[in-house]
Scaffold this motif. Structure first.
Motif, PDB file in Angstrom:
ATOM      1  N   LEU A  30       9.520   2.175   4.615  1.00 22.93           N
ATOM      2  CA  LEU A  30       8.525   3.317   4.977  1.00 22.93           C
ATOM      3  C   LEU A  30       9.470   4.904   4.030  1.00 22.93           C
ATOM      4  CD1 LEU A  30       7.381   2.147   7.821  1.00 22.93           C
ATOM      5  CD2 LEU A  30       6.384   1.926   5.756  1.00 22.93           C
TER       6      LEU A  30
ATOM      7  N   GLU B 196       1.494   2.582   1.682  1.00 25.04           N
ATOM      8  CA  GLU B 196       1.205   3.545   1.284  1.00 25.04           C
ATOM      9  C   GLU B 196       1.733   4.749   2.777  1.00 25.04           C
ATOM     10  OE1 GLU B 196      -0.592   5.066  -0.423  1.00 25.04           O
ATOM     11  OE2 GLU B 196      -2.031   3.330  -1.000  1.00 25.04           O
ATOM     12  N   GLY B 197       1.893   3.664   4.372  1.00 20.71           N
ATOM     13  CA  GLY B 197       2.462   4.195   5.265  1.00 20.71           C
ATOM     14  C   GLY B 197       1.003   4.489   6.004  1.00 20.71           C
TER      15      GLY B 197
ATOM     16  N   LEU C  67      -0.558  -1.868   6.514  1.00 17.20           N
ATOM     17  CA  LEU C  67       0.194  -0.324   5.789  1.00 17.20           C
ATOM     18  C   LEU C  67      -0.108   0.089   4.043  1.00 17.20           C
ATOM     19  CD1 LEU C  67       4.097  -0.818   6.890  1.00 17.20           C
ATOM     20  CD2 LEU C  67       2.426   1.000   7.786  1.00 17.20           C
TER      21      LEU C  67
ATOM     22  N   GLU D  40       8.863  10.029   7.768  1.00 22.29           N
ATOM     23  CA  GLU D  40       8.582  10.784   6.857  1.00 22.29           C
ATOM     24  C   GLU D  40       7.876  10.166   5.362  1.00 22.29           C
ATOM     25  OE1 GLU D  40       8.372  15.394   4.769  1.00 22.29           O
ATOM     26  OE2 GLU D  40      10.053  14.822   6.509  1.00 22.29           O
ATOM     27  N   GLY D  41       6.708  10.060   4.880  1.00 20.38           N
ATOM     28  CA  GLY D  41       7.182   9.496   3.598  1.00 20.38           C
ATOM     29  C   GLY D  41       7.491  10.632   2.485  1.00 20.38           C
TER      30      GLY D  41
ATOM     31  N   ALA E 185       7.601   5.279   1.118  1.00 23.49           N
ATOM     32  CA  ALA E 185       5.801   5.110   1.412  1.00 23.49           C
ATOM     33  C   ALA E 185       5.095   6.769   1.065  1.00 23.49           C
ATOM     34  CB  ALA E 185       5.437   4.862   2.581  1.00 23.49           C
TER      35      ALA E 185
ATOM     36  N   ARG F 257       2.153   8.265   1.915  1.00 22.38           N
ATOM     37  CA  ARG F 257       1.985   8.954   3.207  1.00 22.38           C
ATOM     38  C   ARG F 257       3.018   8.583   4.520  1.00 22.38           C
ATOM     39  NH1 ARG F 257      -2.867   6.089   5.183  1.00 22.38           N
ATOM     40  NH2 ARG F 257      -2.825   7.040   6.647  1.00 22.38           N
ATOM     41  N   ASP F 258       3.494  10.060   5.436  1.00 29.68           N
ATOM     42  CA  ASP F 258       3.955   9.056   6.713  1.00 29.68           C
ATOM     43  C   ASP F 258       3.050   7.877   8.017  1.00 29.68           C
ATOM     44  OD1 ASP F 258       5.267  12.078   6.066  1.00 29.68           O
ATOM     45  OD2 ASP F 258       3.852  12.770   7.258  1.00 29.68           O
ATOM     46  N   THR F 259       4.271   7.781   8.541  1.00 29.93           N
ATOM     47  CA  THR F 259       3.803   6.628   9.315  1.00 29.93           C
ATOM     48  C   THR F 259       4.549   6.918  10.960  1.00 29.93           C
ATOM     49  OG1 THR F 259       4.729   5.162   6.882  1.00 29.93           O
ATOM     50  CG2 THR F 259       5.030   4.129   9.344  1.00 29.93           C
TER      51      THR F 259
END
Length: 415
Positions: free
Chosen positions: A171, A149-150, A129, A216-217, A174, A176-178
């Protein structure tokens, strides 16, 4: 510390400590929230104290505003580069990914049996991640450095749901989305607790049957007021005591809770125990007990309480999920087999993930807690129907989750 439990009967009511599983999740969410959160019904077992130490180290300001109330001003701003999680497995797996949100290195350290428990699923996930993570041959200490980061990740959930819980709470912050795919997810009720706790603090985690998560980040935790509910793990042990040695009413708990250990009610019914389930209390009373079958894969902390129940039942009870017991404070299945064997109860463990407990008479004797709070409580509960006193070595370990356990047990005794 050794404690000797004489045989005897019990009767009365009690209030269990707060759920340390909910408490640690709420403490983590309060740390991540922008503003001041209030947590009610907080009690200070060793694991909750470890989580409190973690959030203070990571930047939270904590004030005790009442006997069981904390005011917590959140803000992730580490005050040190070392994070001591004590002997709490959940704290280790919860705060490691949270620490990986920051850009400065953080060394996560633990004590005691936690140093033998695995951390590699967490470090491998954090690397994928975007964070830096280094462990000690798969165990603590672990060093992490963000940013987290995600992205998309597949993680093996068969060892513990705690690895997933830590990622789920970190997360949302984070970049970005994961999308998180969990293979062989176990202890799903604990994941449901994580999702609902995050929602209480304004964070949304979408999921498909608690096996695939979309996070969702760039979300923000909002401060919340949260009353921690009573602990069903502690309640389960006290209900097992009532079912085998008298009658116990456990108050301020609800069978509608998301906690995994509400499943003890199923085992109590199957064994033939007397049971009264009210809105905010449950009573268990002694009746002639019969052997039962139960799958504890998603609620492994119930094994010690189930051993109390099964040892008092006529016949051979079958409990599934023993593979979940290897990486606890001790190898819990082997500890139960060894120590109950010293008291005259035969426990078989086979390669098919099954424990068979032969009910029968208990003898007095000397046993070891193996440094495990739940083993100590299980042996104390079983001792009530032994033919002589049972001395438990290392009984002080109950402070990890239920510091007042022996005081409550003494108070319940019928004079």
């Amino acid at each position: 510390m050794d404690i000797t439990i004489p045989p005897g009967r019990v009767a009365g009511a009690l209030t269990p400590p707060c759920s340390k599983s909910y408490a640690q999740r709420a403490l983590a969410a309060s740390l991540l929230a922008d503003g001041e959160s209030t947590l009610h019904n907080i009690e200070f077992c060793d694991d909750t104290r470890s989580a409190l130490h973690c959030i203070r180290t990571l930047g939270a300001e904590v004030r005790q505003t009442g006997a069981d109330t904390l005011s917590i001003r959140g803000g992730l701003a580490p005050r040190a580069n070392r994070l001591q999680v004590g002997e709490s497995g959940l704290a280790a797996r919860l705060f490691t990914p949270i620490a990986a949100l920051g850009r400065e290195p953080m060394l996560i350290e633990g004590t005691g049996s936690l140093l033998r428990r695995p951390m590699h699923p967490m470090t491998e996930a954090l690397r994928q991640l975007g964070a830096y993570a280094r462990d000690n041959e798969g165990r603590l200490p672990v060093e992490v450095r963000g940013p987290l980061e995600g992205g998309e990740l597949e993680i093996d959930g068969s060892l513990s749901s705690q690895f997933v819980t830590g990622l789920l709470l970190a997360l949302p912050l984070a970049h970005r989305d994961t999308t998180l795919h969990v293979r062989h997810a176990v202890s799903k009720p604990y994941l449901a607790m994580t999702v609902s706790t995050a929602a209480r603090f304004g964070v949304e985690i979408s999921h498909n049957d608690l096996e695939e998560f979309f996070i969702e980040g760039g979300q923000r935790y909002r401060p919340a007021e949260f009353a921690i509910e009573g602990d069903w793990s502690a309640a389960a042990m006290m209900l097992a005591i009532g079912a085998t040695a008298g009658e116990v009413r456990v108050e301020t708990i609800s069978s509608l809770s998301q906690q995994a250990d509400t499943a003890v009610l199923t085992a109590l019914v199957r064994s033939g125990a007397g049971l009264i389930d009210e809105t905010k209390a449950v009573t268990a009373a002694q009746r002639p007990l019969r052997a039962f079958e139960f799958d504890a894969t998603h609620c492994p902390d119930l094994f010690p309480a189930l051993a109390v129940l099964a040892s008092a039942a006529e016949g051979v009870s079958v409990i599934r999920g023993t593979s979940r017991l290897e990486h606890k404070e001790c190898h819990r299945a082997e500890a139960l087999r060894e120590e109950y064997g010293r008291l005259g109860i035969e426990i078989d463990i086979d390669t098919e993930d099954i424990m068979r407990i032969h009910g029968g008479a208990l003898h007095g004797g000397r046993v070891s807690s193996h440094g495990d709070h739940r083993i100590a409580m299980s042996l104390a509960a079983a001792a009530l129907r032994a033919d002589g006193p049972v001395t438990i070595e290392g009984a002080e370990c109950v402070s990890k989750s239920y510091p007042l356990f022996f005081e409550e047990l003494k108070r319940l005794r019928v004079r």
